[in-house]
Design an enzyme around this catalytic site. Structure first.
Site, PDB file in Angstrom:
ATOM      1  N   ARG A  88       0.748  -1.313   0.080  1.00 26.43           N
ATOM      2  CA  ARG A  88      -0.210  -0.149   0.097  1.00 26.43           C
ATOM      3  C   ARG A  88       0.852   1.219   0.105  1.00 26.43           C
ATOM      4  NH1 ARG A  88      -4.857  -2.551   2.355  1.00 26.43           N
ATOM      5  NH2 ARG A  88      -6.626  -1.172   2.420  1.00 26.43           N
ATOM      6  N   ARG A 172     -10.056   6.725   3.998  1.00 26.34           N
ATOM      7  CA  ARG A 172      -9.186   5.666   3.300  1.00 26.34           C
ATOM      8  C   ARG A 172      -8.927   6.024   1.740  1.00 26.34           C
ATOM      9  NH1 ARG A 172     -13.037   0.853   4.770  1.00 26.34           N
ATOM     10  NH2 ARG A 172     -11.661  -0.586   3.992  1.00 26.34           N
TER      11      ARG A 172
HETATM   12  P1  AMP Z   1      -8.290  -3.620   3.745  1.00 23.46           P
HETATM   13  O1  AMP Z   1      -9.333  -4.784   4.279  1.00 23.46           O
HETATM   14  O2  AMP Z   1      -7.380  -4.297   2.769  1.00 23.46           O
HETATM   15  O3  AMP Z   1      -9.434  -2.338   3.194  1.00 23.46           O
HETATM   16  O4  AMP Z   1      -7.741  -3.136   5.134  1.00 23.46           O
HETATM   17  C1  AMP Z   1      -8.298  -2.573   5.926  1.00 23.46           C
HETATM   18  C2  AMP Z   1      -7.481  -1.660   6.943  1.00 23.46           C
HETATM   19  O5  AMP Z   1      -6.313  -2.545   7.378  1.00 23.46           O
HETATM   20  C3  AMP Z   1      -6.740  -0.276   6.092  1.00 23.46           C
HETATM   21  O6  AMP Z   1      -7.591   0.763   5.954  1.00 23.46           O
HETATM   22  C4  AMP Z   1      -5.597  -0.067   6.796  1.00 23.46           C
HETATM   23  O7  AMP Z   1      -5.985   0.647   8.108  1.00 23.46           O
HETATM   24  C5  AMP Z   1      -5.007  -1.441   7.295  1.00 23.46           C
HETATM   25  N1  AMP Z   1      -4.150  -2.154   6.314  1.00 23.46           N
HETATM   26  C6  AMP Z   1      -4.430  -3.390   5.786  1.00 23.46           C
HETATM   27  N2  AMP Z   1      -3.368  -3.458   4.601  1.00 23.46           N
HETATM   28  C7  AMP Z   1      -2.697  -2.576   4.813  1.00 23.46           C
HETATM   29  C8  AMP Z   1      -1.268  -2.300   4.504  1.00 23.46           C
HETATM   30  N3  AMP Z   1      -0.785  -3.025   3.424  1.00 23.46           N
HETATM   31  N4  AMP Z   1      -0.487  -1.123   4.897  1.00 23.46           N
HETATM   32  C9  AMP Z   1      -0.910  -0.356   5.890  1.00 23.46           C
HETATM   33  N5  AMP Z   1      -2.295  -0.668   6.453  1.00 23.46           N
HETATM   34  C10 AMP Z   1      -3.114  -1.790   6.004  1.00 23.46           C
END
Ligand code: AMP
Length: 214
Positions: A88, A172
């Site tokens: 990310r 986000r």
């Molecule tokens: P997601 O389900 O992929 O949308 O992730 C949910 C939340 O987890 C994100 O909004 C971030 O707060 C955290 N997160 C997930 N993957 C990452 C990553 N690669 N780097 C940093 N934070 C992450």
């Protein structure tokens, strides 16, 4: 085939990764799911990550890189991995290069899901899942066939992610543009990037991805 699915939150990368896992035997590696599991188990990482996730911010690189490092070996004997939600940041992308190199693994394709962000906000704020089998639903677009009962397992309890509210979704999306969008150029310069229409029908996108996988 080892792949990264790239795109803003709610663009459908998790849905597609799960479908390909079932159909092609690939392994989905979702840092978001790993972090949510840490939060619900109340681990040290979970305690650190909880507020950050709920605020729509990014967890520090070291934590997510370490989680991927621990999971990559499990993907070696599969039909390949799909990284969903990682990397990310450009720094995470560089760490991934290192993690793959030390295992003699390669990255074959990066798929960017292009989407209309206003539609995306509606998609995210309406989604929920079965508390037992985690099958996904949407208030408007994908309701259970029998109201209040999961189509897959018959469960009657449903949950919503705490971060799926409009304020968090907007932050986000801002994080995505500031920190994650530069990765698109990073992989484009390497000639491994392909962009697809993330607003198309779920089944149509899966077919397109299966063609890419070959
Ligand atoms: P997601 O389900 O992929 O949308 O992730 C949910 C939340 O987890 C994100 O909004 C971030 O707060 C955290 N997160 C997930 N993957 C990452 C990553 N690669 N780097 C940093 N934070 C992450």
């Amino acid at each position: 085939m080892n792949m990264i699915f790239l795109g803003p939150p709610g663009c459908g990368k998790g849905t597609q990764a799960k479908r390909l896992e079932d159909r092609c035997g690939m392994v989905q590696l979702s840092t978001g799911e790993m972090l949510r599991a840490e939060v619900s188990s109340g681990t040290k990482i979970g305690l650190k990550a909880k507020d950050i996730i709920e605020a729509g911010k990014l967890v520090v690189d070291d934590i997510v890189v370490d989680m991927i490092d621990r999971r990559l070996d499990g993907a070696i004997s599969s039909a390949g991995f799909i990284l969903d939600g990682f990397p990310r940041t450009v720094s995470q992308a560089k760490s991934l290069d290192h993690l793959l190199k030390k295992r003699d693994m390669s990255l074959d394709q990066v798929v960017e899901f292009r989407v209309n962000e206003e539609v995306l906000v509606k998609r995210i704020t309406g989604r929920y899942s079965c508390a037992d089998c985690h099958h996904g639903y949407h208030e408007e677009y994908q309701k259970p066939k029998v109201p209040g009962t999961c189509d897959q397992c018959g469960g009657t309890k449903f949950t919503r992610r705490a971060e799926d509210n409009e304020g968090t979704v907007r932050s986000r999306l801002m994080e995505y543009h500031a920190a994650t969008a530069p990765i698109v150029d990073f992989y484009d310069e390497r000639g491994v990037l392909i962009s697809i229409d993330g607003m198309a029908e779920i089944a149509h996108i899966t077919e397109q991805l299966e063609t890419i996988i070959g």
